[in-house]
Scaffold this active site. Structure first.
Site, PDB file in Angstrom:
ATOM      1  N   ASP A 232      91.160   4.532  16.707  1.00 25.84           N
ATOM      2  CA  ASP A 232      90.260   3.561  15.865  1.00 25.84           C
ATOM      3  C   ASP A 232      89.097   3.219  16.775  1.00 25.84           C
ATOM      4  O   ASP A 232      87.867   3.399  16.111  1.00 25.84           O
ATOM      5  CB  ASP A 232      91.082   2.307  15.707  1.00 25.84           C
ATOM      6  CG  ASP A 232      92.355   2.337  15.052  1.00 25.84           C
ATOM      7  OD1 ASP A 232      92.508   3.328  14.556  1.00 25.84           O
ATOM      8  OD2 ASP A 232      93.215   1.376  15.158  1.00 25.84           O
TER       9      ASP A 232
ATOM     10  N   GLY B  48      93.737  -7.122   8.923  1.00 25.49           N
ATOM     11  CA  GLY B  48      94.834  -6.916   8.455  1.00 25.49           C
ATOM     12  C   GLY B  48      95.041  -5.903   7.278  1.00 25.49           C
ATOM     13  O   GLY B  48      96.275  -5.594   6.610  1.00 25.49           O
TER      14      GLY B  48
ATOM     15  N   SER C 195      90.019  -3.600  11.819  1.00 25.57           N
ATOM     16  CA  SER C 195      89.043  -4.910  12.307  1.00 25.57           C
ATOM     17  C   SER C 195      89.145  -5.118  13.753  1.00 25.57           C
ATOM     18  O   SER C 195      88.043  -5.635  14.236  1.00 25.57           O
ATOM     19  CB  SER C 195      89.335  -6.344  11.320  1.00 25.57           C
ATOM     20  OG  SER C 195      90.831  -6.571  11.678  1.00 25.57           O
TER      21      SER C 195
ATOM     22  N   TYR D  92     105.757  -0.160  14.786  1.00 28.95           N
ATOM     23  CA  TYR D  92     104.909   0.764  15.457  1.00 28.95           C
ATOM     24  C   TYR D  92     105.329   1.010  16.877  1.00 28.95           C
ATOM     25  O   TYR D  92     105.480   2.355  17.165  1.00 28.95           O
ATOM     26  CB  TYR D  92     103.301  -0.088  15.547  1.00 28.95           C
ATOM     27  CG  TYR D  92     102.349   0.928  15.991  1.00 28.95           C
ATOM     28  CD1 TYR D  92     101.662   1.516  15.226  1.00 28.95           C
ATOM     29  CD2 TYR D  92     102.325   1.132  17.359  1.00 28.95           C
ATOM     30  CE1 TYR D  92     100.562   2.401  15.555  1.00 28.95           C
ATOM     31  CE2 TYR D  92     101.331   2.042  17.991  1.00 28.95           C
ATOM     32  CZ  TYR D  92     100.460   2.567  17.023  1.00 28.95           C
ATOM     33  OH  TYR D  92      99.495   3.338  17.404  1.00 28.95           O
TER      34      TYR D  92
ATOM     35  N   SER E 293      83.802 -17.444  16.707  1.00 31.33           N
ATOM     36  CA  SER E 293      83.702 -16.423  15.332  1.00 31.33           C
ATOM     37  C   SER E 293      83.308 -17.254  14.150  1.00 31.33           C
ATOM     38  O   SER E 293      83.566 -18.435  14.173  1.00 31.33           O
ATOM     39  CB  SER E 293      84.695 -15.604  15.313  1.00 31.33           C
ATOM     40  OG  SER E 293      85.802 -16.514  14.849  1.00 31.33           O
TER      41      SER E 293
ATOM     42  N   ASP F 246      97.679  10.105  17.362  1.00 27.97           N
ATOM     43  CA  ASP F 246      96.738   9.838  18.592  1.00 27.97           C
ATOM     44  C   ASP F 246      97.598   9.475  19.789  1.00 27.97           C
ATOM     45  O   ASP F 246      97.503  10.383  20.966  1.00 27.97           O
ATOM     46  CB  ASP F 246      95.763   8.938  18.251  1.00 27.97           C
ATOM     47  CG  ASP F 246      96.424   7.090  17.856  1.00 27.97           C
ATOM     48  OD1 ASP F 246      97.455   7.245  17.722  1.00 27.97           O
ATOM     49  OD2 ASP F 246      95.610   6.528  17.818  1.00 27.97           O
TER      50      ASP F 246
ATOM     51  N   GLU G 224      93.375  -3.568  23.889  1.00 26.33           N
ATOM     52  CA  GLU G 224      94.465  -3.822  22.907  1.00 26.33           C
ATOM     53  C   GLU G 224      95.821  -3.421  23.399  1.00 26.33           C
ATOM     54  O   GLU G 224      96.624  -4.322  23.149  1.00 26.33           O
ATOM     55  CB  GLU G 224      94.297  -2.614  21.832  1.00 26.33           C
ATOM     56  CG  GLU G 224      95.025  -2.980  20.592  1.00 26.33           C
ATOM     57  CD  GLU G 224      94.145  -2.831  19.275  1.00 26.33           C
ATOM     58  OE1 GLU G 224      93.093  -2.738  19.402  1.00 26.33           O
ATOM     59  OE2 GLU G 224      95.077  -2.845  18.127  1.00 26.33           O
TER      60      GLU G 224
HETATM   61  C1  GLA Z   1      96.971   2.131  14.263  1.00 28.01           C
HETATM   62  C2  GLA Z   1      96.793   2.312  15.723  1.00 28.01           C
HETATM   63  C3  GLA Z   1      96.128   3.631  15.943  1.00 28.01           C
HETATM   64  C4  GLA Z   1      96.952   4.836  15.219  1.00 28.01           C
HETATM   65  C5  GLA Z   1      97.252   4.308  13.984  1.00 28.01           C
HETATM   66  C6  GLA Z   1      98.296   5.396  13.366  1.00 28.01           C
HETATM   67  O1  GLA Z   1      95.776   2.082  13.389  1.00 28.01           O
HETATM   68  O2  GLA Z   1      95.556   1.453  16.282  1.00 28.01           O
HETATM   69  O3  GLA Z   1      95.839   4.046  17.380  1.00 28.01           O
HETATM   70  O4  GLA Z   1      98.125   5.022  16.088  1.00 28.01           O
HETATM   71  O5  GLA Z   1      97.750   3.055  13.850  1.00 28.01           O
HETATM   72  O6  GLA Z   1      97.665   6.565  13.054  1.00 28.01           O
END
Ligand code: GLA
Length: 380
Positions: free
Chosen positions: A170, A120, A125, A222, A64, A33, A158
């Site tokens: 997501d 997680g 989520s 990441y 929450s 993405d 985010e």
């Molecule tokens: C997480 C990130 C997404 C994407 C995935 C890997 O879920 O939030 O934007 O990069 O990892 O595909």
């Protein structure tokens, strides 16, 4: 107590309504993405709900059902800057902040959040919280934003409030999902196409194997993968890795160091797998994509190096017990794998994976089937 009663209890007045947004699994297309590439996620039948009301001032109060003893976290939208809010509250508050940053007029809100999406587990989520709040604010402040526009707002929350350099997949899945369909998204144009995913009709189920290894995308791996992709695109002279095809890989192998080359190869081949999966779904149905799931996992394990022992075991043991195809899903370094199985094999595959985890001394995984559900919207 219902969510509405709980809201009244904590805030002293009634909410205007309740909105919900689902988590997601990604069928295929991982770490594509943010490379302007292709993804094929679907919204799952587990959602996050938010009871909401508007305020006359710029205060946001969030609470929450999953945080400590009913605490209410208070912030002032007029005073907020990127990164100011910590913990889970950064998601809902970040969305209202991002709406304002994008130039939309809104005052504060009271928000009570309840989540059925395991945290997680790699099922987004966090995006579910963002999207539930985004659709609530969109309606209550009559902003008139589309699902794709709200997805970008969630991503901004985010990226800038939480500090996780994630892409737009997501939020798009959570906002654009439809029952019985996966969302084929071009992350460059944000063009989305619904692709039928008739699992049940074909005697199939998609199992989630939550390894219980939790991960955070605000740290380490990441961001490092994202940087490697940017370097790869830079050296190859393209705007993003989306602009490379498998034909360019030979040249790339000469120009890039081994590690960066393997990162690039994952993204390039994964984009091709997503497109192949969409064609196969249209032409032959869900069973036909199983080999692509396997190939995707191998690519993430060996080239992108975002798997872990638990995810590999989930994939191997489910395949050995009869799953048709299996791969880790989501950002990696923990979270969940998915396995495409025949309905009559659900129990056998689940027991075999549970036994393999016990044998290896790993925490017992949570295994459950998910099906493509409707995206975010108002529930009451
Ligand atoms: C997480 C990130 C997404 C994407 C995935 C890997 O879920 O939030 O934007 O990069 O990892 O595909």
């Amino acid at each position: 107590m219902t969510l509405v009663q709980e809201f009244e209890d904590r805030f002293g007045h009634a909410p205007i309504g309740v909105w919900a947004a689902p988590g997601r699994v990604n069928v295929i297309g991982e770490h594509t993405d943010y490379n302007d590439g292709f993804v094929l996620p679907f919204a799952i039948d587990r959602a996050t709900s938010v009871a909401a009301s508007v305020r006359e001032d710029s205060t946001v109060r969030v609470s929450s059902t999953f945080s400590d003893s009913g605490e209410v976290i208070v912030s002032d939208l007029d005073e907020l800057s990127a990164g100011d809010v910590d913990g889970w509250a950064a998601y809902p508050v970040g969305v209202l902040w991002a709406l304002r940053q994008a130039g939309h007029q809104l005052k504060g809100m009271d928000l009570l959040i309840d989540s059925q999406v395991p945290v997680g587990a790699g099922l987004s989520s966090s995006a579910a919280i963002e999207c539930a709040v985004a659709v609530a604010a969109n309606e209550l402040y009559e902003l008139g934003l589309s699902g794709s526009e709200l997805a970008l707002i969630g991503q901004r929350a985010e990226n800038e409030m939480v500090g996780a350099p994630t892409g737009v997949m997501d939020q798009s899945a959570s906002l654009l999902g439809k029952v019985g369909h996966a969302v084929f998204l071009d992350c460059r144009s944000q063009h989305a196409e619904l692709v039928p995913l008739p699992l049940q009709e074909n005697g199939l189920a998609l199992l989630v194997i939550d390894t219980r290894v939790s991960h955070s995308h605000a740290t380490g791996g990441y961001a490092a993968r994202r940087r490697a992709c940017e370097i790869g695109a830079d050296v190859m002279g393209v705007r993003a890795l989306r602009d490379l095809s498998e034909d360019d890989l030979e040249e790339a192998s000469g120009l890039l160091d081994d590690e960066t080359f393997r990162r690039v190869r994952h993204v390039v081949t994964e984009n091709a797998r997503v497109q192949a999966a969409v064609e196969l779904l249209h032409a032959e149905g869900p069973q036909a994509i199983a080999p692509l799931l396997d190939a995707s996992h191998v690519s993430m394990r060996d080239d992108f190096e975002i798997s872990c022992a638990e995810l590999d075991l989930a994939v191997e043991s489910s395949r050995k017990a009869g799953a048709l195809g299996s791969r880790m899903t989501g950002g990696g370094f923990g979270g969940s794998a998915i396995a495409l199985v025949q309905v009559e094999d659900i129990d056998r595959v689940s027991s075999a994976v549970t036994a393999a985890f016990a044998e290896a001394g790993f925490t017992e995984p949570a295994i459950f089937a998910v099906s493509p559900a409707e995206g975010a919207g108002r529930v009451s």
